[in-house]
Design an enzyme around this catalytic site. Structure first.
Site, PDB file in Angstrom:
ATOM      1  N   HIS A  54       0.748  -1.255   0.046  1.00  0.00           N
ATOM      2  CA  HIS A  54      -0.081  -0.206   0.069  1.00  0.00           C
ATOM      3  C   HIS A  54       0.803   1.293   0.189  1.00  0.00           C
ATOM      4  O   HIS A  54       0.332   2.330  -0.308  1.00  0.00           O
ATOM      5  CB  HIS A  54      -0.941  -0.076   1.240  1.00  0.00           C
ATOM      6  CG  HIS A  54      -2.329  -0.870   0.986  1.00  0.00           C
ATOM      7  ND1 HIS A  54      -1.986  -1.994   0.142  1.00  0.00           N
ATOM      8  CD2 HIS A  54      -3.428  -0.751   1.453  1.00  0.00           C
ATOM      9  CE1 HIS A  54      -3.297  -2.519   0.212  1.00  0.00           C
ATOM     10  NE2 HIS A  54      -4.063  -1.795   1.137  1.00  0.00           N
ATOM     11  N   LYS A  99      -7.519  12.809 -12.574  1.00  0.00           N
ATOM     12  CA  LYS A  99      -7.693  11.816 -13.515  1.00  0.00           C
ATOM     13  C   LYS A  99      -7.521  10.522 -13.070  1.00  0.00           C
ATOM     14  O   LYS A  99      -5.998  10.149 -13.678  1.00  0.00           O
ATOM     15  CB  LYS A  99      -7.510  12.200 -14.979  1.00  0.00           C
ATOM     16  CG  LYS A  99      -7.898  11.335 -15.978  1.00  0.00           C
ATOM     17  CD  LYS A  99      -9.445  11.416 -16.222  1.00  0.00           C
ATOM     18  CE  LYS A  99      -9.667  10.579 -17.287  1.00  0.00           C
ATOM     19  NZ  LYS A  99     -11.342  10.565 -17.757  1.00  0.00           N
TER      20      LYS A  99
END
Length: 239
Positions: A54, A99
């Protein structure tokens, strides 16, 4: 390209190429597939790490995927009659300005529109317009264009930026400011814009006509400018 590099930096990824590098790569892809008017899609991921993690490690080579597909022309029916949309409470996360491929919220909203027999969901957050599930939203009042300002709740759409330029060329005043739900529902016209869909007129919202129920004069002026701009930038490969 500016939005791509900005989004990469926002998620702590260094740009993969500079502007010239991207243009060279995309040029090979476009012209290697016949050139002309194509829709280009690019996706960049961090690459492959030896284990699930992570907190990304440095030094991993990013993976770049890109493809092109035919750019469909807007139908005469859509130009003459417009499209329909619904409204929905914006359920997406708070960094829509980046985005990313994490588009589950957008997909669910687009699916919601399809279930209602509409082509787009126009999203509302606390009584204010944000954007569509796959487009930017622009409201026409009194001959002028009102667009929600760029915030973390809105993707900086490329066609959104073009629309401001087209409005100026067409002599249509435009203002970027918060747009209330009441202004959306009493709009003279509603325009939506996206790279794949171009600039479209919403003539029905939640089953009720927008304005006169047909594409209005502001849409026709900016759409004509959009078509002219596309032709200006189109290229034809030599035989």
């Amino acid at each position: 390209l500016e939005r791509l590099n900005r989004s990469l930096l926002e998620i702590r990824m260094p740009p993969v190429h500079d502007r010239n590098g991207w243009l060279a790569a995309f040029g090979r892809l476009v012209h290697g597939n016949g050139g002309g008017d194509l829709l280009l899609y690019v996706q960049v991921t961090r690459g492959v790490e030896p284990e699930r993690n992570h907190v990304p490690k440095s030094g991993v080579s990013p993976t770049v995927f890109a493809c092109v597909s035919p750019l469909a022309a807007m139908s005469a029916t859509l130009i003459e009659h417009g499209t329909n949309a619904i409204t929905a409470a914006d359920l997406r996360w708070s960094r829509c300005d980046i985005k990313t491929t994490s588009l589950l919220g957008n997909v669910l909203h687009r699916w919601q529109a399809a279930d209602a027999g509409a082509t787009e969901s126009i999203l509302l957050r606390d009584g204010w317009v944000t954007e569509g599930s796959t487009s930017s939203v622009h409201v026409v009042k009194g001959g002028g264009l009102l667009t929600p300002p760029q915030t973390n709740a809105i993707l900086p759409g490329t066609t959104r930026g073009v629309l401001f330029e087209l409005a100026a060329r067409a002599g249509v005043p435009s203002e970027r400011r918060p747009v209330a739900e009441a202004e959306l529902r009493t709009a003279d016209e509603i325009l939506i814009a996206s790279a794949g869909g171009g600039i479209r007129s919403v003539t029905t919202l939640d089953g009720r006509p927008v304005g006169d129920g047909v594409p209005g004069p502001v849409f026709r002026r900016v759409h004509a400018g959009f078509r002219a701009t596309m032709q200006e930038f189109s290229t034809t490969l030599p035989a």
